[in-house]
Motif scaffolding. Structure first.
Motif, PDB file in Angstrom:
ATOM      1  N   ALA A  42       7.252  -0.428   3.681  1.00 15.50           N
ATOM      2  CA  ALA A  42       6.078  -1.277   3.900  1.00 15.50           C
ATOM      3  C   ALA A  42       4.891  -0.821   3.048  1.00 15.50           C
ATOM      4  CB  ALA A  42       5.712  -1.286   5.381  1.00 15.50           C
ATOM      5  N   ALA A  43       4.704   0.478   2.915  1.00 13.67           N
ATOM      6  CA  ALA A  43       3.579   0.997   2.134  1.00 13.67           C
ATOM      7  C   ALA A  43       3.679   0.606   0.662  1.00 13.67           C
ATOM      8  CB  ALA A  43       3.496   2.519   2.269  1.00 13.67           C
ATOM      9  N   HIS A  44       4.896   0.483   0.157  1.00 16.21           N
ATOM     10  CA  HIS A  44       5.063   0.219  -1.269  1.00 16.21           C
ATOM     11  C   HIS A  44       5.413  -1.222  -1.607  1.00 16.21           C
ATOM     12  CE1 HIS A  44       4.535   4.323  -2.667  1.00 16.21           C
ATOM     13  NE2 HIS A  44       5.053   4.650  -1.492  1.00 16.21           N
ATOM     14  N   PHE A  45       5.908  -1.987  -0.628  1.00 15.40           N
ATOM     15  CA  PHE A  45       6.342  -3.349  -0.916  1.00 15.40           C
ATOM     16  C   PHE A  45       5.677  -4.394  -0.029  1.00 15.40           C
ATOM     17  CE2 PHE A  45       9.867  -0.525  -2.097  1.00 15.40           C
ATOM     18  CZ  PHE A  45       9.896  -0.786  -3.460  1.00 15.40           C
ATOM     19  N   GLY A  46       4.757  -3.971   0.815  1.00 12.46           N
ATOM     20  CA  GLY A  46       4.083  -4.892   1.723  1.00 12.46           C
ATOM     21  C   GLY A  46       4.822  -5.003   3.031  1.00 12.46           C
ATOM     22  N   GLY A  47       4.225  -5.746   3.929  1.00 11.27           N
ATOM     23  CA  GLY A  47       4.803  -5.918   5.254  1.00 11.27           C
ATOM     24  C   GLY A  47       4.323  -4.841   6.206  1.00 11.27           C
ATOM     25  N   VAL A  48       4.620  -5.069   7.470  1.00 15.57           N
ATOM     26  CA  VAL A  48       4.284  -4.125   8.529  1.00 15.57           C
ATOM     27  C   VAL A  48       5.581  -3.778   9.245  1.00 15.57           C
ATOM     28  CG1 VAL A  48       3.015  -3.814  10.686  1.00 15.57           C
ATOM     29  CG2 VAL A  48       2.000  -5.151   8.823  1.00 15.57           C
ATOM     30  N   ARG A  49       5.867  -2.472   9.339  1.00 15.51           N
ATOM     31  CA  ARG A  49       7.091  -2.067  10.022  1.00 15.51           C
ATOM     32  C   ARG A  49       6.990  -2.400  11.492  1.00 15.51           C
ATOM     33  NH1 ARG A  49       8.664   1.529  13.436  1.00 15.51           N
ATOM     34  NH2 ARG A  49       6.929   2.947  13.203  1.00 15.51           N
ATOM     35  N   GLY A  50       8.060  -3.001  11.997  1.00 24.04           N
ATOM     36  CA  GLY A  50       8.177  -3.278  13.422  1.00 24.04           C
ATOM     37  C   GLY A  50       9.072  -2.230  14.069  1.00 24.04           C
ATOM     38  N   GLY A  51       9.759  -2.641  15.103  1.00 24.78           N
ATOM     39  CA  GLY A  51      10.596  -1.715  15.850  1.00 24.78           C
ATOM     40  C   GLY A  51      11.936  -1.440  15.192  1.00 24.78           C
ATOM     41  N   ILE A  52      12.545  -0.362  15.656  1.00 24.87           N
ATOM     42  CA  ILE A  52      13.884   0.021  15.210  1.00 24.87           C
ATOM     43  C   ILE A  52      14.870  -0.466  16.263  1.00 24.87           C
ATOM     44  CG2 ILE A  52      15.427   1.959  14.652  1.00 24.87           C
ATOM     45  CD1 ILE A  52      13.094   1.589  12.654  1.00 24.87           C
ATOM     46  N   GLY A  53      15.906  -1.150  15.807  1.00 24.46           N
ATOM     47  CA  GLY A  53      16.960  -1.622  16.706  1.00 24.46           C
ATOM     48  C   GLY A  53      18.167  -0.716  16.627  1.00 24.46           C
ATOM     49  N   LEU A  54      18.628  -0.290  17.793  1.00 21.33           N
ATOM     50  CA  LEU A  54      19.821   0.551  17.856  1.00 21.33           C
ATOM     51  C   LEU A  54      21.071  -0.312  17.795  1.00 21.33           C
ATOM     52  CD1 LEU A  54      17.460   2.173  19.197  1.00 21.33           C
ATOM     53  CD2 LEU A  54      19.215   3.390  20.440  1.00 21.33           C
ATOM     54  N   PRO A  55      22.178   0.259  17.349  1.00 20.33           N
ATOM     55  CA  PRO A  55      23.428  -0.504  17.330  1.00 20.33           C
ATOM     56  C   PRO A  55      23.765  -1.005  18.732  1.00 20.33           C
ATOM     57  CG  PRO A  55      23.695   1.593  16.192  1.00 20.33           C
ATOM     58  CD  PRO A  55      22.357   1.629  16.869  1.00 20.33           C
ATOM     59  N   ASP A  56      24.072  -2.298  18.843  1.00 18.19           N
ATOM     60  CA  ASP A  56      24.371  -2.857  20.164  1.00 18.19           C
ATOM     61  C   ASP A  56      25.649  -3.688  20.186  1.00 18.19           C
ATOM     62  OD1 ASP A  56      23.605  -5.143  18.834  1.00 18.19           O
ATOM     63  OD2 ASP A  56      21.911  -5.591  20.137  1.00 18.19           O
ATOM     64  N   GLU A  70      -0.565  -9.501   4.063  1.00 17.76           N
ATOM     65  CA  GLU A  70      -1.156  -9.969   2.816  1.00 17.76           C
ATOM     66  C   GLU A  70      -0.639  -9.225   1.585  1.00 17.76           C
ATOM     67  OE1 GLU A  70      -3.476  -6.642   4.474  1.00 17.76           O
ATOM     68  OE2 GLU A  70      -2.829  -8.525   5.348  1.00 17.76           O
ATOM     69  N   CYS A  71       0.064  -8.118   1.759  1.00 16.03           N
ATOM     70  CA  CYS A  71       0.586  -7.346   0.626  1.00 16.03           C
ATOM     71  C   CYS A  71       1.962  -7.810   0.157  1.00 16.03           C
ATOM     72  CB  CYS A  71       0.634  -5.865   0.995  1.00 16.03           C
ATOM     73  SG  CYS A  71      -0.988  -5.171   1.323  1.00 16.03           S
ATOM     74  N   VAL A  72       2.600  -8.710   0.903  1.00 19.86           N
ATOM     75  CA  VAL A  72       3.912  -9.230   0.502  1.00 19.86           C
ATOM     76  C   VAL A  72       3.688 -10.323  -0.548  1.00 19.86           C
ATOM     77  CG1 VAL A  72       5.977 -10.465   1.277  1.00 19.86           C
ATOM     78  CG2 VAL A  72       4.962  -8.710   2.739  1.00 19.86           C
ATOM     79  N   PRO A  73       4.345 -10.244  -1.699  1.00 18.09           N
ATOM     80  CA  PRO A  73       4.194 -11.281  -2.722  1.00 18.09           C
ATOM     81  C   PRO A  73       4.546 -12.672  -2.171  1.00 18.09           C
ATOM     82  CG  PRO A  73       5.383  -9.397  -3.617  1.00 18.09           C
ATOM     83  CD  PRO A  73       5.255  -9.177  -2.131  1.00 18.09           C
ATOM     84  N   SER A  74       3.997 -13.699  -2.787  1.00 16.55           N
ATOM     85  CA  SER A  74       4.163 -15.070  -2.288  1.00 16.55           C
ATOM     86  C   SER A  74       5.618 -15.521  -2.207  1.00 16.55           C
ATOM     87  CB  SER A  74       3.366 -16.049  -3.144  1.00 16.55           C
ATOM     88  OG  SER A  74       3.840 -16.047  -4.479  1.00 16.55           O
TER      89      SER A  74
END
Length: 96
Positions: A42-56, A70-74
């Motif tokens: 996220a820091a280098h390519f934009g976006g906001v990290r959400g949660g981690i999903g465990l194998p289910d 706003e950092c994610v390209p169009s």
């Protein structure tokens, strides 16, 4: 004396950590690794990290959610080819 690693060697360590079960054996440690990896992405390519999903049992295995910002390209940037059910275009998140 410091060990000097190339960019490719560092990439190999990350690859091994996500593809081999003997690099990070503890599930809690792996979860924290994925949190950190998601933050790095996220820091280098934009976006906001959400949660981690465990194998289910759904076949996806471990997952990490990302939300558009706003950092994610169009065109969706590096995320555009993943999870095709969600389209990021021009700063908007749409579900297919």
């Amino acid at each position: 004396m410091a060990k000097i690693l190339t960019d490719k060697e560092m990439g190999q360590i990350v690859f091994d950590a996500t593809h081999r079960n003997d690099v990070i054996e503890c599930a809690d440690a792996y979860l924290h690794f994925l949190e950190d990896l998601g933050e790095l992405i996220a820091a280098h390519f934009g976006g906001v990290r959400g949660g981690i999903g465990l194998p289910d049992g759904d076949g996806l295995g471990w997952t990490c959610g990302f939300h558009i910002n706003e950092c994610v390209p169009s065109d969706g940037g590096v995320f555009r080819d993943y999870d095709p059910d969600v389209i990021w275009k021009d700063g908007v998140e749409n579900q297919d």
